[in-house]
Design a protein around this motif. Structure first.
Motif, short mmCIF file in Angstrom:
data_model
loop_
_atom_site.label_atom_id
_atom_site.label_comp_id
_atom_site.label_asym_id
_atom_site.label_seq_id
_atom_site.Cartn_x
_atom_site.Cartn_y
_atom_site.Cartn_z
N PRO A 47 1.34 1.04 -1.58
CA PRO A 47 0.82 2.41 -1.66
C PRO A 47 -0.32 2.71 -0.69
N LEU A 48 -0.94 1.70 -0.10
CA LEU A 48 -2.05 1.87 0.85
C LEU A 48 -3.08 2.88 0.34
N SER A 49 -3.53 2.70 -0.88
CA SER A 49 -4.54 3.59 -1.43
C SER A 49 -5.23 2.89 -2.58
N THR A 50 -6.56 2.90 -2.56
CA THR A 50 -7.29 2.19 -3.60
C THR A 50 -7.09 2.81 -4.99
N PRO A 51 -7.27 4.13 -5.16
CA PRO A 51 -7.08 4.69 -6.52
C PRO A 51 -5.68 4.46 -7.05
N VAL A 52 -4.69 4.60 -6.18
CA VAL A 52 -3.31 4.40 -6.63
C VAL A 52 -3.09 2.95 -7.02
N ALA A 53 -3.58 2.04 -6.20
CA ALA A 53 -3.38 0.62 -6.49
C ALA A 53 -4.00 0.27 -7.83
N ARG A 54 -5.19 0.86 -8.13
CA ARG A 54 -5.85 0.55 -9.40
C ARG A 54 -4.98 0.93 -10.58
N ALA A 55 -4.33 2.10 -10.48
CA ALA A 55 -3.51 2.55 -11.61
C ALA A 55 -2.21 1.77 -11.68
#
Lengths: 357, 421
Positions: free
Chosen positions: B105-113
Motif C-alpha cells: 500500500p505504500l502508506s503508513t496510515p493504511v499499513a497500520r490498519a
C-alpha cells in the motif's frame, strides 16, 4: 399502486401517529433490514467488510452530525475530533480492562463533555464563525493527541484495539463486528427517527429556524444548544469507538484528521440536511462512488486495451466523482434524500395525479 | 435510431457489467502470482507514488517478458487508495478475493490498519519505507515485511556518518533535528536520544507544524543554536521547504542530511547548485548505472512497454520501486524453489521472501538477507551526497547502531504482542 394511498384514512390516532404510517414504507424498511441481517450469509466477504461495514459506521457518524447540523442548525467542522476522543477514550479504557459496553459509553461521555465546551461557542457565534470555532477544536484535539505520548501510544503513535466482547460475544470475526455495527446503527437511527417527534427535537428545529424567535417562544436556547452539542458529541464518541474497535482495529492520530470531518460533513450535505435517510445515501455516495468509478474506469481501460498513464487513471475518477457531487447538488440542493422523497411523493398516488391530503 | 430510455438503461448496465466479467478470466491459463498495489496517487504521496509504481511495474514487465520467475508470471494490480482507509480496506479485500498473495500500500496510515488483517489472513503486507518500524521483528509480525531499512536504522546510519566526518567522535558536538510535528516526524527521536547519550553529543529537536509549507519561523532558531550537524525529517513539500530554509540560513550543506525521502525532483525545486553538498540515505543505488535499470531501458522502455515517462527512469523513487519489485520477484523465485507447484498462497510466498539471502539484484541493492526473524533485511544502506547534478555515494554499504534500533523494535513489538490478539 405501491403505496395505495388513495382513499385510505386512518381511523385511530395510534395508526396515524406511528413512525411509518404507510404500509408500503413499513414493508420497504423491513425488507432492507432483512437484507442487512442476512447479508453476511448472502454476500461475499468483500461486500460485507469492504462495503456494508464502513457504510453502517460512517452512516451512524453522519446521523450524529446531522442531529446538530440539520436538526439544530449548528455548523460543526470538527466531528472527526469528536470521534477521535471517543475512539481513544474507549480503546484506552479497554486496554485497562474495562468491558466494551462500558468503554463505549465512557468514550461517548468523554466526547460529549469536551464537545459541549466547544459547543458553548455556539452561544455567542453563529454560522461561519461557529465553523471556525469548531475547526479550532479539531486542531486542538489533533494537537493534544499527537503531542501526548500517553494518549497516542509512543513513538509509533499506534494503539492496537484489544480483543473485545459485547454481551459475552467475542467481536473477532467478520460477522460479529458487522452485526455489532448494525446494532449500533439501528439504535442511533431509531433515536434519530423519534427525536424529531419529541419536545427536544421540536425545540432544536425552532432554534434552527431562528434562535431569538425560539427564545421568545420560551425555549431556552442556552440549554438546547448545549444539549444538541452534548447529544451529537455523545453519538460521535460512541461511533468513534465502534469505528476503532470494529473497523480500524488500531487507532492513530492521522485517522481522525480534518479529512474525516470534511468527509462526514459532505455525507450530511450531499445526503440531505435534517433527514434521517440522507446520511445513509450520503455515506454510500461519498464512500463508494470513488471506489466504483475507479474500478469501472480501470477495468474499462484494461478491457479495451487502452494504455492510460497511471496519474491520469487515478485522477479521472476524482473528476467524475466531483462532477457527480456537483451534479446532484445542482439537480437537488436539498440532497439525495430529497430526490428519494420526490420520487416517493410522485408514486404516493400514482397513476393518479392528485389526492386529497 | 431513436434511443428509448429502456435501451439506454440496458446498454449502460451492460457497459458497466461487461468489464467486470471480462477481467476475471484473463490470466487463468498461466501460473500467476498476483500482487495487489493500491497506492496513494492523488492525495499526499502523489509524485512519489507514481515514480515508485512506475519502477515496480517496469521491473515486473521485464521479468514477465523474460518468461517469468520460477515458472510464474507476476501480475500487479495497481489502483488508487488516496490514503483513505475505507478505500484501502476495500482494495485489500478485493485483492484478497482475486487471489493476491502480497499487498503493497505504500502508506503508513493504511499499513497500520492492514497489519491486524494481514496477520489474520496470512497475506504478505509489504511496508517499504512506511508502516510500523517494529514490523522488522518477524517473530511478532510474520506477514508484515518492510524489506527495507526503517526510519530508526536510517537515523542510526546518519549519526554514524556524522561520526565518520568528525573522525570517530561526536563528543561535545551539537546535532539539530528539524522534523515535521507528526508521529512520523518524531519517530527517530528515541534512537537519537539514546545515541546522544552514548556518543556524547547534544540533541536539539525543532518541530515544525504540518504540512510544513512554511518553516521560516523555525530555521533562524536552528541557525542560532549553531549546530555542528543538521538532520531534517519530513515528507513531500516539507522536504523542499526545509532544504530551502537551511540554504537561506547559511547552514553548511555538507553537514546537513535527511532520510531516504529526498530526490532529484526535490533538487529541481530547491535549486540544483544551491543544494550542493546535502546528504541523504540511499537504500539502493540511484541513477541509471545498475544493470537492472539498463536492462529495463533496453528491454522494456526501449520497446515502448514502459509504464511512464522515460525521463523518470533511474530517479531515486523509481529505483526504490524497482528495489521492492526485485525483492518480491526474488521471494517468488525462492518460493518456487521450495515448492515448485505451489499452491500460490500467502504462506507460500512468505516462505520465499523470508529465505532471501545476500540478494543484490545485480548490484542494485546492498546485500539483503531476510529471515523469519529479521524482516528489515540487515539494515544496510549508504550515504549519498548531492554534487549539484546527481547523488554521489560517499560511503560503501554499511550498517550501524543496529543494537539500539533493535532494542526499540523489540520494545514496541513486545507491546504489540501484549495488546494484540
Amino acid at each position: 399502486m405501491f403505496y395505495r394511498r388513495s382513499g385510505i384514512r386512518h381511523t385511530r390516532y395510534q395508526s396515524e401517529r406511528q413512525l411509518f404510517p404507510l404500509g408500503f414504507d413499513r414493508f420497504l424498511i423491513l425488507s432492507v433490514l432483512a437484507v442487512l441481517l442476512a447479508a453476511p450469509f448472502l454476500f461475499d466477504r468483500l461486500y460485507v467488510t469492504g462495503y456494508l461495514l464502513p457504510w453502517l459506521i460512517w452512516s451512524s457518524a453522519a446521523l450524529g452530525l446531522n442531529l446538530l447540523m440539520g436538526g439544530a442548525g449548528q455548523v460543526h467542522l470538527g466531528y472527526g475530533a469528536v470521534m477521535a476522543m471517543g475512539a481513544y477514550g474507549s480503546v484506552h479504557l479497554m486496554r485497562f480492562g474495562a468491558p466494551l459496553e462500558l468503554a463505549m459509553i465512557a468514550g461517548g461521555l468523554i466526547s460529549a463533555s469536551v464537545g459541549i465546551i466547544f459547543g458553548a461557542a455556539a452561544l455567542r457565534v453563529k454560522g461561519i464563525y461557529l465553523a471556525m470555532a469548531t475547526l479550532a477544536m479539531q486542531s486542538i484535539v489533533d494537537f493534544v493527541i499527537s503531542q501526548t505520548p500517553a494518549i497516542s501510544g509512543g513513538a509509533l503513535a499506534t494503539l492496537q484495539a484489544p480483543p473485545a466482547r459485547f454481551l459475552g460475544i467475542s467481536l473477532s470475526g467478520e460477522r460479529e463486528t458487522y452485526y455489532f455495527a448494525l446494532l449500533v446503527c439501528a439504535v442511533i437511527t431509531l433515536f434519530m427517527l423519534n427525536v424529531r417527534r419529541t419536545s427536544f427535537g421540536r425545540a432544536l428545529a425552532a432554534i434552527r429556524e431562528k434562535d431569538y424567535a425560539a427564545e421568545i417562544l420560551g425555549i431556552s436556547t442556552l440549554r438546547y444548544k448545549l444539549m444538541a452539542f452534548w447529544v451529537s458529541s455523545f453519538i460521535g464518541g460512541v461511533v468513534g469507538s465502534v469505528l476503532a474497535i470494529c473497523y480500524l482495529r488500531a487507532v492513530s492520530p492521522d485517522q481522525f484528521h480534518l479529512d474525516l470531518s470534511i468527509q462526514i460533513l459532505a455525507m450530511v450535505i450531499v445526503g440531505g440536511l435534517g433527514s434521517v435517510l440522507g446520511p445513509f445515501f450520503g455515506a454510500a455516495l461519498v464512500l463508494f462512488a470513488p471506489i466504483l468509478i475507479n474500478n469501472a474506469l480501470g477495468s474499462a481501460f484494461s478491457t479495451f486495451g487502452m494504455t492510460v498513464p497511471i496519474d491520469l487513471r487515478a485522477h479521472l475518477p476524482l473528476v467524475a466523482y466531483g462532477a457527480l457531487v456537483i451534479g446532484f447538488l445542482l439537480y437537488e440542493p436539498y440532497g439525495l434524500a430529497k430526490i428519494y422523497s420526490n420520487v416517493r411523493t410522485y408514486l404516493l398516488v400514482w397513476p393518479f395525479r392528485h389526492a386529497q391530503r | 435510431m431513436k434511443m428509448t430510455r429502456r435501451t439506454f438503461v440496458a446498454s449502460a448496465a451492460a457497459g458497466i457489467a461487461a468489464p467486470t466479467i471480462c477481467t476475471t478470466g484473463a490470466f487463468a491459463q498461466e501460473k500467476v502470482v498476483r500482487i495487489s498495489a493500491p497506492q496513494d496517487f492523488t492525495r499526499i504521496y502523489t509524485f512519489v507514488t507514481s515514480e515508485y509504481s512506475q519502477g515496480q511495474r517496469d521491473y515486473f514487465t521485464l521479468i514477465n517478458e523474460r518468461g517469468g520467475v520460477g515458472g510464474y508470471k507476476l501480475v500487479i494490480d495497481v489502483s488508487d487508495h488516496a490514503n483513505d482507509l475505507p478505500r484501502a480496506i476495500e482494495a485489500y479485500e478485493r485483492g484478497k478475493r482475486e487471489g493476491a498473495v502480497a499487498i503493497d500500500p505504500l502508506s503508513t496510515p493504511v499499513a497500520r490498519a492492514l497489519v491486524p488483517r494481514a496477520l489474520e489472513d496470512k497475506i504478505n503486507l509489504i511496508t517499504a519505507y512506511s508502516g510500523r518500524s517494529d514490523a522488522a521483528d518477524g517473530s511478532v509480525f510474520p506477514y508484515v515485511l518492510p524489506l527495507s531499512i526503517n526510519y530508526w536504522s536510517q537515523a542510526g546510519l546518519i549519526v554514524e556518518q556524522f561520526k565518520r566526518i568528525e573522525k570517530g567522535s561526536l563528543q561535545g558536538k551539537k546535532l539539530a533535528f528539524v522534523h515535521i510535528d507528526t508521529p512520523f516526524g518524531k519517530e527517530p527521536l528515541p534512537i537519537l536520544e539514546v545515541l546522544a547519550k552514548r556518543e556524547g553529543f547534544t540533541l536539539n529537536a525543532f518541530p515544525y507544524t504540518p504540512p510544513g509549507n512554511d518553516q521560516s519561523a523555525i530555521w533562524p532558531q536552528v541557525r542560532r543554536a549553531r549546530p555542528d550537524f543538521t538532520v531534517f525529517w519530513g515528507a513531500a513539500v516539507g522536504q523542499t521547504v526545509a532544504l530551502s530554509e537551511a540554504i537561506r540560513n547559511g547552514l553548511p550543506m555538507d553537514r546537513v542530511s535527511s532520510s531516504v525521502w529526498l530526490s532529484e525532483s526535490d533538487m529541481d525545486v530547491v535549486g540544483r547548485a544551491a543544494a550542493k553538498g546535502v546528504m541523504k540515505i540511499e537504500p539502493c543505488v540511484g541513477g541509471r548505472e545498475p544493470k537492472i535499470i539498463k536492462d529495463i531501458l533496453a528491454e522494456v522502455v526501449g520497446k515502448g512497454k514502459g509504464a511512464g515517462p522515460e525521463a523518470k527512469v533511474g530517479t531515486g523513487y523509481y529505483n526504490y520501486g524497482v528495489q521492492m519489485a526485485s525483492l518480491i520477484a526474488e521471494g517468488v523465485r525462492m518460493a518456487a524453489q521450495k515448492a515448485p507447484n505451489g499452491p500460490v498462497t500467502g504462506p507460500w510466498l512468505n516462505a520465499g521472501l523470508t529465505a532471501i539471502k545476500n540478494f543484490t539484484a545485480e548490484g542494485l541493492l546492498p546485500p539483503t538477507t531476510i529471515t523469519p526473524d529479521d524482516h528489515q533485511g540487515g539494515g544496510m544502506g549508504r550515504v549519498a551526497q548531492w554534487d549539484g547534478n546527481k547523488f554521489v555515494p560517499i560511503t560503501d554499504w554499511f550498517t550501524a547502531n543496529q543494537d539500539v534500533v533493535w532494542d526499540e523494535i523489540r520494545k514496541y513489538s513486545a507491546e504489540f504482542k501484549k495488546s494484540g490478539k
